[in-house]
Design a protein around this motif. Sequence first.
Motif, PDB file in Angstrom:
ATOM      1  N   ASP A  73       0.975  -1.192  -0.058  1.00  0.00           N
ATOM      2  CA  ASP A  73      -0.090   0.038   0.198  1.00  0.00           C
ATOM      3  C   ASP A  73       0.884   1.158   0.278  1.00  0.00           C
ATOM      4  O   ASP A  73       1.431   1.754   1.041  1.00  0.00           O
ATOM      5  CB  ASP A  73      -0.892  -0.087   1.175  1.00  0.00           C
ATOM      6  CG  ASP A  73      -1.855   1.111   1.173  1.00  0.00           C
ATOM      7  OD1 ASP A  73      -1.373   2.288   0.572  1.00  0.00           O
ATOM      8  OD2 ASP A  73      -2.981   1.016   1.911  1.00  0.00           O
ATOM      9  N   ARG A  75       0.495   4.336  -0.538  1.00  0.00           N
ATOM     10  CA  ARG A  75       0.024   5.509   0.012  1.00  0.00           C
ATOM     11  C   ARG A  75       0.361   5.585   1.347  1.00  0.00           C
ATOM     12  O   ARG A  75       0.353   6.452   2.176  1.00  0.00           O
ATOM     13  CB  ARG A  75      -1.498   5.654  -0.193  1.00  0.00           C
ATOM     14  CG  ARG A  75      -1.915   5.846  -1.729  1.00  0.00           C
ATOM     15  CD  ARG A  75      -3.316   5.968  -1.927  1.00  0.00           C
ATOM     16  NE  ARG A  75      -3.694   7.452  -1.253  1.00  0.00           N
ATOM     17  CZ  ARG A  75      -5.161   7.541  -1.277  1.00  0.00           C
ATOM     18  NH1 ARG A  75      -5.964   6.709  -1.806  1.00  0.00           N
ATOM     19  NH2 ARG A  75      -5.598   8.708  -0.475  1.00  0.00           N
ATOM     20  N   LYS A  76       0.453   4.287   2.363  1.00  0.00           N
ATOM     21  CA  LYS A  76       0.371   4.358   3.541  1.00  0.00           C
ATOM     22  C   LYS A  76       1.966   3.568   3.805  1.00  0.00           C
ATOM     23  O   LYS A  76       2.421   3.624   4.912  1.00  0.00           O
ATOM     24  CB  LYS A  76      -0.449   3.277   4.000  1.00  0.00           C
ATOM     25  CG  LYS A  76      -1.836   3.635   4.011  1.00  0.00           C
ATOM     26  CD  LYS A  76      -2.723   2.554   4.821  1.00  0.00           C
ATOM     27  CE  LYS A  76      -4.261   2.996   4.415  1.00  0.00           C
ATOM     28  NZ  LYS A  76      -4.992   1.837   4.931  1.00  0.00           N
TER      29      LYS A  76
END
Length: 132
Positions: A73, A75-76
């Motif tokens: 992920d 974005r994280k």
Amino acid sequence: QARLVESGGGLEQPGGSLRLSCGAHALNLDYYAVAWFRQAPGQEREVVSCISTRDGDTYYADSVKGRFTISRDSRKGLVYLQMFSLKTEDTAVYYCSTEKEPGGPCLYYSGGRTSIFDGYYWGQGTQVTVSS
């Protein structure tokens, strides 16, 4: 100081599932290939899976192919290891790791052999226990 942090381990019955997470402090995992290793008592540490900095470039040990999935992920800034159809043989401490420098691949070819990178940054490990 850069460090990695694993989470998500626990106790599961054979056939169950767990999802492990790997995050980092003082470095961005999006810039690194990230590998999951495991070590059972009395056994040598072994690589389980790896994901490169390019989407879709992954590696799995034969023992977990078809059962585990590694993903990002971005974005994280996290890397996951989704584990299904757990077996007692999967019982181990699981670690995530990166190389010292960013941008490297999962696999290296040297001396006629292909192998996973040597980990430099490591997490503290998370225990996975599979037992009935």
